[in-house]
Design a protein around this motif. Structure first.
Motif, mmCIF file in Angstrom:
data_model
loop_
_atom_site.group_PDB
_atom_site.id
_atom_site.type_symbol
_atom_site.label_atom_id
_atom_site.label_comp_id
_atom_site.label_asym_id
_atom_site.label_seq_id
_atom_site.Cartn_x
_atom_site.Cartn_y
_atom_site.Cartn_z
ATOM 1 N N ASP A 101 0.835 -1.191 0.000
ATOM 2 C CA ASP A 101 0.000 0.000 0.000
ATOM 3 C C ASP A 101 0.873 1.246 0.000
ATOM 4 N N ASP A 102 0.252 2.384 -0.295
ATOM 5 C CA ASP A 102 1.005 3.637 -0.418
ATOM 6 C C ASP A 102 1.720 4.000 0.877
ATOM 7 N N ARG A 103 1.065 3.766 2.015
ATOM 8 C CA ARG A 103 1.674 4.119 3.295
ATOM 9 C C ARG A 103 2.967 3.351 3.520
ATOM 10 N N THR A 104 2.966 2.087 3.174
ATOM 11 C CA THR A 104 4.179 1.277 3.321
ATOM 12 C C THR A 104 5.298 1.806 2.433
ATOM 13 N N VAL A 105 4.956 2.192 1.208
ATOM 14 C CA VAL A 105 5.967 2.721 0.287
ATOM 15 C C VAL A 105 6.555 4.019 0.830
ATOM 16 N N ARG A 106 5.736 4.879 1.418
ATOM 17 C CA ARG A 106 6.268 6.115 1.989
ATOM 18 C C ARG A 106 7.282 5.813 3.078
#
Length: 319
Positions: A101-106
Motif C-alpha cells: 500500500d502507499d503508506r508502506t511505500v512512503r
C-alpha cells in the motif's frame, strides 16, 4: 562547510516533491548540502544539476535492497516508468510495483533516503579532478544507441566534450571497424557512412590503421578552456565482428551504450571493460542478458585512453 546526514535527508525530502529531479527550475530545489554532496557548482544550469544529481544518487540507490531501490527510483523519478508529475503518483506506482500500500511505500522511501544520505556523507564529496588529465579536450558524456535489427547496423552518438585548453577548433574522432580475423577482407574508409546531425562539420576522414577510420570534426567556433559543446552523429556500417567497443583517444568520463538486437538475440553477450583491443575476440567479463525488447544497456565511467569498452556477443547458432 561540513554537512551532516540529517542535512542531506532534509534536502532529499524536498527534492522528491513535484517532478523530483525533473522539477523546473531545479536550482531552487537543491540546497547547500546536496550541492556539496553532488559536486554541483554555482553556475551549473538545470541540465548539469540534474545530471550530477542522477550520477550521485543512482549508484547509491542501486546498492539498496530491491524494495528500497524501487521506492527511491520512483521518489526521485530516476525510473523512466515513474516519471509522473506528482510525488503521490510516483508513490502509487511503486506501491503497485511492490504489491504494497502507499503508506508502506512512503515508509520505505523515508528509510531509503536515510540510508542514501548516510552513504553519501560517508563517501564525501565527489573528486572533480579528471582521472586521466588531458591537454586538449575530453569527453564528459558519450551516449550511443546501436540498432542491430536494421538491414545495416546503425548507431546514434551523442557526445558532450569539454575543452581543456583554449582555441579547440577541431575534434579528432575515430571509429574502429574490426575486420574479421578469418575473412581476409580489409576494412575500407568507404565502409563507414557518417552523418553529422549537429555540432560541427565533418572536415576530413582517413584510414588511421587497417581497421580504424579517423574523423576530423570542425566546430562552429573555437572552444575556450572549460567550455562544453554537444555533438550528434549517426554511423552506418556492416558489422565485421560481433562486438561494439569504444576505444577512446581522449579521456572519457561516461560511456552509456544501448544495443538493440531485436528478435535476433545472441546466445551469449559479454561486457568488455578496460580490455586490450587485441583481446576482444576472447573476452572475459560479466555475461549480460537482454530485456524483453531484445536490448542490453551498459554504462562505463572514467574510460582510460587506448583501452576497449563495450560488449561482444556470440551470434545465435554460432556456438
Amino acid at each position: 562547510m561540513d554537512f551532516s546526514a540529517a542535512d542531506v535527508v532534509g534536502e532529499l525530502k524536498v527534492l522528491r516533491k513535484g517532478r523530483g529531479i525533473f522539477t523546473t527550475p531545479l536550482a531552487d530545489r537543491v540546497g547547500p548540502a546536496l550541492r556539496a554532496t553532488c559536486g554541483i557548482l554555482e553556475d551549473d544550469d538545470s541540465v548539469e544539476i540534474r545530471r550530477k544529481l542522477a550520477d550521485r544518487l543512482r549508484p547509491l540507490v542501486e546498492s539498496l535492497p530491491d524494495d528500497l531501490k524501487i521506492a527511491l527510483r520512483a521518489a526521485f523519478a530516476l525510473d523512466e516508468r515513474a516519471r509522473k508529475p506528482f510525488y503521490q503518483e510516483r508513490v502509487h506506482w511503486a506501491a503497485i510495483t511492490l504489491d504494497r500500500d502507499d503508506r508502506t511505500v512512503r515508509r520505505r522511501i523515508d528509510e531509503g533516503i536515510e540510508q542514501v544520505a548516510a552513504m553519501a556523507v560517508a563517501a564525501g564529496p565527489p573528486d572533480l579532478r579528471p582521472r586521466y588529465p588531458s591537454r586538449s579536450w575530453h569527453t564528459e558524456e558519450l551516449r550511443v544507441t546501436l540498432a542491430l535489427d536494421q538491414p545495416v547496423a546503425e548507431a546514434f552518438e551523442f557526445r558532450r566534450v569539454v575543452a581543456d585548453a583554449d582555441e579547440i577548433a577541431e575534434l579528432d574522432l575515430a571509429l574502429t571497424l574490426t575486420a574479421a580475423g578469418e575473412s581476409g577482407v580489409s576494412v575500407r574508409e568507404s565502409d563507414l557512412v557518417v552523418d553529422v546531425f549537429h555540432g560541427g562539420v565533418l572536415a576530413g576522414r582517413a584510414m588511421e590503421s587497417s581497421d580504424r577510420v579517423g574523423l576530423a570534426l570542425r566546430l562552429p567556433e573555437p572552444l575556450r578552456r572549460g567550455e562544453r559543446h554537444d555533438i550528434g552523429l549517426r554511423f552506418r556500417a556492416n558489422m565485421r565482428e560481433p562486438h561494439y567497443i569504444c576505444v577512446p583517444r581522449h579521456p572519457c568520463d561516461l560511456f552509456d551504450l544501448h544495443v538493440r538486437f531485436g528478435d535476433r538475440v545472441p546466445d551469449r553477450i559479454v561486457r568488455l571493460e578496460k580490455a586490450f583491443q587485441n583481446d576482444t575476440r576472447s573476452p572475459r567479463g560479466a555475461v549480460l542478458e537482454t530485456d524483453d525488447a531484445g536490448e542490453v544497456h551498459v554504462r562505463f565511467r572514467h574510460l582510460a585512453p587506448g583501452f576497449a569498452y563495450g560488449i561482444r556477443w556470440l551470434p545465435a547458432g554460432a556456438g
